[in-house]
Scaffold this motif. Structure first.
Motif, short mmCIF file in Angstrom:
data_model
loop_
_atom_site.label_atom_id
_atom_site.label_comp_id
_atom_site.label_asym_id
_atom_site.label_seq_id
_atom_site.Cartn_x
_atom_site.Cartn_y
_atom_site.Cartn_z
N TYR A 1 0.85 -1.19 0.00
CA TYR A 1 0.00 0.00 0.00
C TYR A 1 0.89 1.24 0.00
O TYR A 1 1.81 1.36 0.81
N ARG A 2 0.57 2.17 -0.92
CA ARG A 2 1.37 3.40 -1.01
C ARG A 2 0.58 4.64 -0.65
O ARG A 2 1.15 5.68 -0.37
N GLY A 3 -0.72 4.57 -0.68
CA GLY A 3 -1.54 5.72 -0.31
C GLY A 3 -1.56 6.82 -1.35
O GLY A 3 -1.88 7.97 -1.03
N ASN A 4 -1.23 6.51 -2.60
CA ASN A 4 -1.18 7.54 -3.64
C ASN A 4 -2.08 7.23 -4.82
O ASN A 4 -1.89 7.75 -5.91
N GLN A 5 -3.07 6.36 -4.60
CA GLN A 5 -3.97 6.01 -5.70
C GLN A 5 -4.89 7.17 -6.04
O GLN A 5 -5.49 7.79 -5.17
N SER A 6 -5.01 7.48 -7.30
CA SER A 6 -5.88 8.56 -7.74
C SER A 6 -7.34 8.17 -7.53
O SER A 6 -7.71 7.00 -7.62
N GLU A 7 -8.15 9.15 -7.24
CA GLU A 7 -9.57 8.88 -6.98
C GLU A 7 -10.21 8.22 -8.21
O GLU A 7 -10.05 8.66 -9.34
N GLU B 1 -1.81 -9.66 -4.81
CA GLU B 1 -1.52 -10.93 -4.13
C GLU B 1 -0.65 -10.65 -2.90
O GLU B 1 0.51 -10.26 -3.01
N LEU B 2 -1.24 -10.83 -1.72
CA LEU B 2 -0.53 -10.56 -0.48
C LEU B 2 0.35 -11.74 -0.10
O LEU B 2 0.11 -12.87 -0.53
N PRO B 3 1.38 -11.51 0.71
CA PRO B 3 2.30 -12.60 1.08
C PRO B 3 1.63 -13.59 2.03
O PRO B 3 0.59 -13.27 2.63
N PRO B 4 2.20 -14.79 2.18
CA PRO B 4 1.64 -15.76 3.13
C PRO B 4 1.81 -15.28 4.57
O PRO B 4 2.61 -14.38 4.86
N LEU B 5 1.04 -15.88 5.46
CA LEU B 5 1.15 -15.54 6.87
C LEU B 5 2.54 -15.87 7.40
O LEU B 5 3.15 -16.86 6.97
N PRO B 6 3.05 -15.09 8.35
CA PRO B 6 4.30 -15.49 9.02
C PRO B 6 4.11 -16.86 9.67
O PRO B 6 2.99 -17.23 10.03
N PRO B 7 5.18 -17.64 9.84
CA PRO B 7 5.03 -19.02 10.31
C PRO B 7 4.31 -19.16 11.64
O PRO B 7 3.54 -20.10 11.83
N TRP B 8 4.54 -18.25 12.59
CA TRP B 8 3.89 -18.40 13.90
C TRP B 8 2.42 -17.97 13.88
O TRP B 8 1.71 -18.19 14.85
N ARG B 9 1.96 -17.39 12.77
CA ARG B 9 0.56 -16.98 12.65
C ARG B 9 -0.30 -18.03 11.98
O ARG B 9 -1.52 -17.90 11.92
N GLN B 10 0.31 -19.08 11.45
CA GLN B 10 -0.43 -20.10 10.73
C GLN B 10 -1.09 -21.06 11.71
O GLN B 10 -0.45 -21.58 12.62
N ALA B 11 -2.41 -21.29 11.52
CA ALA B 11 -3.23 -21.98 12.51
C ALA B 11 -2.75 -23.39 12.82
O ALA B 11 -2.77 -23.83 13.95
N ARG B 12 -2.30 -24.13 11.82
CA ARG B 12 -1.93 -25.52 12.03
C ARG B 12 -0.42 -25.72 12.15
O ARG B 12 0.06 -26.85 12.12
N ALA B 13 0.30 -24.62 12.29
CA ALA B 13 1.75 -24.75 12.37
C ALA B 13 2.18 -25.29 13.73
O ALA B 13 1.52 -25.07 14.75
N HIS B 14 3.30 -26.01 13.72
CA HIS B 14 3.89 -26.46 14.99
C HIS B 14 4.38 -25.23 15.75
O HIS B 14 4.94 -24.31 15.18
N VAL B 15 4.17 -25.23 17.07
CA VAL B 15 4.55 -24.08 17.89
C VAL B 15 5.87 -24.39 18.60
O VAL B 15 5.90 -25.16 19.57
N PRO B 16 7.00 -23.83 18.13
CA PRO B 16 8.26 -24.04 18.84
C PRO B 16 8.19 -23.38 20.22
O PRO B 16 7.63 -22.30 20.37
N PHE B 17 8.76 -24.03 21.21
CA PHE B 17 8.66 -23.49 22.56
C PHE B 17 9.91 -23.86 23.35
O PHE B 17 10.33 -25.02 23.35
N GLU B 18 10.50 -22.86 24.01
CA GLU B 18 11.64 -23.08 24.87
C GLU B 18 11.18 -22.92 26.32
O GLU B 18 11.04 -21.82 26.83
N PRO B 19 10.89 -24.03 27.02
CA PRO B 19 10.36 -23.91 28.39
C PRO B 19 11.40 -23.36 29.35
O PRO B 19 12.57 -23.77 29.30
N PRO B 20 11.01 -22.44 30.22
CA PRO B 20 11.96 -21.95 31.22
C PRO B 20 12.26 -23.04 32.25
O PRO B 20 11.53 -24.03 32.38
N LEU B 21 13.33 -22.86 32.98
CA LEU B 21 13.76 -23.83 33.98
C LEU B 21 12.64 -24.06 35.02
O LEU B 21 12.11 -23.11 35.59
N GLY B 22 12.29 -25.31 35.23
CA GLY B 22 11.28 -25.65 36.24
C GLY B 22 9.89 -25.85 35.68
O GLY B 22 9.04 -26.44 36.37
#
Length: 319
Positions: free
Chosen positions: A7-13, A22-43
Motif C-alpha cells: 500500500y502506497r496511499g497515492n492512488q488517484s480517486e 496478491e498478499l504474502p503468506p502468513l508469518p510461520p507463527w501466525r499459521q493456525a496448524r503450524a507447529h509451535v516451537p517453545f523453549e520452556p523456562p527452567l522448572g
C-alpha cells in the motif's frame, strides 16, 4: 532494490487495480496448524508433570507475552492431545457459558413454526463442557486471563472440576434419556466441527475420570486469588525472557535466517530484552513481528526501518 510496501496511499480517486493484489503468506507463527516451537523456562516441565499426575489445573502467572498461553499449545502438541480448547475470560464470563450454550429463542422459533424443537438441536457444549465430556483422550483447555473474571468464578470453576461433571437443566426435563450434543471447536479442528458430538445420558455430562482434562490457566497478576483456589492449583511464575532466550525463540520460529542475518539482528534483540519489565510491558510476538519485517528479501532501511521497529515494539501499557 528497496523495500516496497503493498500500500502506497497515492492512488488517484476512481482508479482501481485490474486484479487484486496478491498478499504474502502468513508469518510461520501466525499459521493456525503450524507447529509451535517453545523453549520452556527452567522448572516448567516439572510443574507441568506435577499438574498432569495430580490432575490439577496449572496456573501460570507472569507479564503479558511471557509465553503463558503457548504452554497449553506445547503440551497438546507434545502429548498428541489434539487441538486446544480455549476459554478467554472477561468480566462478563460465566461458568454456564463455558459449560454449554442453549439457544432458547431458536427453539421457541422452531416450535412456533412447527419444526423439530428437540432441545439437543439448540445445545452446544462450551470449551469447559467439551473438555469434561471427553472419553477417548484428555483434552487440553486453556483458560486465558482468569484474573479478569468475576470474583466468584474461580471458586465455582474448581467446584465443577472437583466433581468432574455437571447437569444441563433443559435435558434433565427431556423425555429422551440419551441425546447427542455438539461439542465446542478446538484450534485447528474446524473441519470436523459439525460431526463432533457426544452422548449425554439423563442430562448429566460426566466424562471418564481417566480422561480428566489438562487445564492451563493464565494470569497477568491483575488480582489476588483466595487460598482455597490456590491450593487446588499447581502454580508456576513465567519469567521474562532474556536476550539468549529471545534469540532461541526467534530462531525457532524463523528457521530461514542465515548466520549473517542472525548476527545483524542481535542489537534489535538485546535492545528489546533490555526494555522488558523496565517498566515497559512487551510481548514476544512484537519482537517476532519486527524481526520478520526487517529480515525479508527487501527489508526497510535507514529511518524507515527504525520507524517501523518502534511502531511494532511499542509499550503495551501505553496508547
Amino acid at each position: 532494490m528497496t523495500w516496497t510496501p503493498y500500500y502506497r496511499g497515492n492512488q488517484s480517486e476512481g482508479e482501481r487495480p485490474s486484479a487484486p493484489v496478491e498478499l504474502p503468506p502468513l508469518p510461520p507463527w501466525r499459521q493456525a496448524r503450524a507447529h509451535v516451537p517453545f523453549e520452556p523456562p527452567l522448572g516448567l516441565a516439572g510443574a507441568v508433570n506435577a499438574a498432569l499426575l495430580l490432575r490439577r489445573p496449572l496456573l501460570l502467572t507472569g507479564s503479558p507475552g511471557a509465553g503463558k498461553s503457548t504452554v497449553a499449545l506445547s503440551i497438546a502438541q507434545e502429548l498428541g492431545l489434539g487441538g486446544v480448547l480455549r476459554w478467554h475470560i472477561t468480566s462478563r464470563s460465566t461458568l454456564v457459558d463455558a459449560l454449554y450454550r442453549y439457544d432458547a429463542l431458536g427453539r421457541l422459533h422452531a416450535r412456533q413454526h412447527k419444526e423439530d424443537d428437540s432441545p439437543e438441536r439448540f445445545l452446544r457444549l462450551g470449551p469447559l463442557g467439551t473438555a469434561l465430556a471427553a472419553v477417548d483422550r484428555p483434552r487440553v483447555l486453556l483458560i486465558d486471563e482468569i484474573d479478569k473474571s468475576d470474583i466468584d468464578l474461580p471458586s465455582d470453576l474448581l467446584d465443577v472440576l472437583e466433581r468432574g461433571s455437571f447437569e444441563i437443566d433443559v435435558l434433565k426435563r427431556h423425555t429422551v434419556d440419551e441425546v447427542r450434543v455438539r461439542l465446542d471447536v478446538a484450534d485447528g479442528e474446524d473441519d470436523v466441527a459439525d460431526d463432533a458430538r457426544c452422548t449425554i445420558a439423563r442430562g448429566v455430562v460426566r466424562g471418564g475420570r481417566d480422561q480428566f482434562p489438562v487445564i492451563v490457566m493464565t494470569s497477568n497478576g491483575e488480582r489476588e486469588f483466595p487460598p482455597p483456589f490456590l491450593r487446588r492449583c499447581v502454580r508456576f511464575p513465567m519469567p521474562d525472557p532474556d536476550s539468549d532466550q529471545l534469540t532461541k525463540i526467534v530462531n525457532a520460529h524463523l528457521k530461514d535466517l542465515d548466520e549473517e542475518t542472525q548476527a545483524a539482528i542481535q542489537d534489535l534483540i538485546k535492545a528489546f530484552a533490555g526494555r522488558i519489565g523496565k517498566p515497559e510491558v512487551l510481548a514476544t510476538d512484537q519482537l517476532l513481528n519486527a524481526v520478520y519485517l526487517v529480515t525479508r528479501e527487501f527489508p526497510p532501511e535507514g529511518d524507515q526501518r527504525e520507524q517501523l521497529v518502534r511502531l511494532l515494539t511499542k509499550d503495551l501499557s501505553s496508547a
